[in-house]
Design an enzyme around this catalytic site. Structure first.
Site, PDB file in Angstrom:
ATOM      1  N   SER A 172      73.789  90.268  85.021  1.00 22.67           N
ATOM      2  CA  SER A 172      72.578  91.080  85.115  1.00 22.67           C
ATOM      3  C   SER A 172      72.361  91.630  86.514  1.00 22.67           C
ATOM      4  O   SER A 172      71.707  92.661  86.677  1.00 22.67           O
ATOM      5  CB  SER A 172      71.366  90.235  84.696  1.00 22.67           C
ATOM      6  N   SER A 199      68.848  86.105  88.580  1.00 20.74           N
ATOM      7  CA  SER A 199      69.864  85.536  89.456  1.00 20.74           C
ATOM      8  C   SER A 199      69.164  84.928  90.666  1.00 20.74           C
ATOM      9  O   SER A 199      68.143  85.446  91.124  1.00 20.74           O
ATOM     10  CB  SER A 199      70.861  86.598  89.922  1.00 20.74           C
ATOM     11  N   ASP A 251      67.606  90.897  91.418  1.00 20.25           N
ATOM     12  CA  ASP A 251      67.601  90.514  90.009  1.00 20.25           C
ATOM     13  C   ASP A 251      66.843  89.207  89.858  1.00 20.25           C
ATOM     14  O   ASP A 251      67.200  88.196  90.478  1.00 20.25           O
ATOM     15  CB  ASP A 251      69.030  90.357  89.484  1.00 20.25           C
ATOM     16  N   LYS A 291      79.198  78.246  88.073  1.00 18.44           N
ATOM     17  CA  LYS A 291      79.721  79.401  87.344  1.00 18.44           C
ATOM     18  C   LYS A 291      81.144  79.759  87.750  1.00 18.44           C
ATOM     19  O   LYS A 291      81.686  80.750  87.283  1.00 18.44           O
ATOM     20  CB  LYS A 291      78.798  80.604  87.556  1.00 18.44           C
ATOM     21  N   GLY A 306      77.002  85.135  81.008  1.00 16.47           N
ATOM     22  CA  GLY A 306      76.610  85.079  79.601  1.00 16.47           C
ATOM     23  C   GLY A 306      76.018  83.723  79.273  1.00 16.47           C
ATOM     24  O   GLY A 306      75.264  83.156  80.065  1.00 16.47           O
ATOM     25  N   ARG A 354      71.934  80.192  89.379  1.00 18.52           N
ATOM     26  CA  ARG A 354      70.735  80.113  88.544  1.00 18.52           C
ATOM     27  C   ARG A 354      71.104  80.357  87.090  1.00 18.52           C
ATOM     28  O   ARG A 354      71.731  81.361  86.762  1.00 18.52           O
ATOM     29  CB  ARG A 354      69.688  81.126  89.008  1.00 18.52           C
ATOM     30  N   THR A 398      72.957  86.411  85.506  1.00 16.19           N
ATOM     31  CA  THR A 398      74.049  85.967  86.372  1.00 16.19           C
ATOM     32  C   THR A 398      74.411  87.088  87.330  1.00 16.19           C
ATOM     33  O   THR A 398      74.241  88.269  87.007  1.00 16.19           O
ATOM     34  CB  THR A 398      75.302  85.589  85.553  1.00 16.19           C
ATOM     35  N   ASP A 427      76.272  83.246  91.795  1.00 15.48           N
ATOM     36  CA  ASP A 427      75.032  82.537  92.071  1.00 15.48           C
ATOM     37  C   ASP A 427      74.989  81.267  91.225  1.00 15.48           C
ATOM     38  O   ASP A 427      75.942  80.976  90.486  1.00 15.48           O
ATOM     39  CB  ASP A 427      73.829  83.434  91.779  1.00 15.48           C
TER      40      ASP A 427
END
Length: 281
Positions: free
Chosen positions: A170, A210, A207, A74, A88, A60, A42, A58
């Site tokens: 992340s 993400s 990342d 999210k 998480g 994903r 995330t 984001d």
């Protein structure tokens, strides 16, 4: 005279259930290998500007090396003056925020005023600390109340942090580098939105866990606005550019062979089943 029988009703279970935790620990001691935890990803970020707060994330959702959902929401609703960013486990963040939204609504009805941001943070911290980190929900609560705009991050174990700009997930390292470089106090709404967009885009770019689209939420003392998606980076996979319906005869048949299969018709009445039934429990 027969005595009246009393019916024992099992009380309704609320919240998370960890009754199998002791059993799982015993199985591990006996040598049973537990399933590995799946890596999630995330990028969430939040910033305080002159008139309110801006939240961004984001879309994903990943499970290990597989993309589970390309358009996961999210940014979660808590109250009309508060929203929450979740990082998480997606199921944990969704359940925690829905449960807290109901509690905040009851608090507002009982006190007859808008629930303060600190009240939501306190209840979330107590709930996550009670489960000792087994609820994998890393949250950023953003809102505006009578004391002004606030953004507060809450770790899965219940600890919290208050700052003018925050990032979690992340991809938070890449997002934080953008926030630390370009943040300044008393930004305008448009400047804050652009800063969050750039921060989330940095996480999406750097990342692998993400990606996809960018969602933005702007909260002021007058209203809250969620723009989903604010920027669409994921192409529409449902839209087909060409027609893939071909007419008969377009494909050349190189060879054709017909094989005769010997079979015997057995009626249902005379059929005898000698195999044991398969265990399905």
């Amino acid at each position: 005279m027969a005595s009246a029988k009393t019916l024992s009703v099992e009380p309704e279970r609320r919240g998370f259930n960890f009754e199998l935790h002791a059993r799982n620990q015993q199985l591990v001691k006996e040598g049973v290998k537990p399933p590995k935890m799946m890596k999630t990803g995330t990028t969430t970020a939040a910033v305080v500007f002159k008139d309110g707060v801006v939240l961004g994330a984001d879309t994903r959702a990943t499970g290990g090396n597989m993309v589970m959902n390309k358009n996961c929401a999210k940014i979660h609703f808590l109250a009309r003056n508060m929203y929450c960013l979740g990082a998480g486990t997606a199921a944990d963040t969704e359940y925690v925020t829905r449960l807290m939204a109901g509690k905040l609504e009851m608090l507002s009805m009982s006190t007859r005023r808008v629930a303060p941001v600190k009240a939501a943070v306190r209840m979330l911290k107590q709930m996550l600390f009670r489960y000792q980190g087994h609820i994998q929900a890393a949250l950023i609560v953003g809102g505006v109340d009578t004391l002004g705009p606030h953004i507060i991050s809450i770790a899965p174990h219940g600890s919290s942090d208050n700052a003018p700009y925050l990032a979690m997930g992340s991809g938070s390292i890449a997002a934080m580098s953008v926030l630390e470089t370009y943040f300044r106090p008393d930004m305008t709404r448009d400047e804050a939105v652009k800063l969050i967009r750039d921060a989330i885009n940095a996480g999406v770019t750097n990342d692998l866990f993400s990606g996809s689209n960018i969602d933005i939420c702007v909260i002021t003392k007058d209203k809250s606005e969620v723009v989903r998606p604010y920027e669409q980076n994921q192409p529409d996979i449902l839209k087909k550019e060409n027609s893939y319906v071909f007419q008969r005869g377009k494909t050349t048949v190189l060879s054709q062979t017909v094989k005769k299969i010997d079979y015997q018709v057995v009626s249902q009445e005379t059929r005898k089943i000698t195999e044991e039934p398969m265990e399905t429990s």
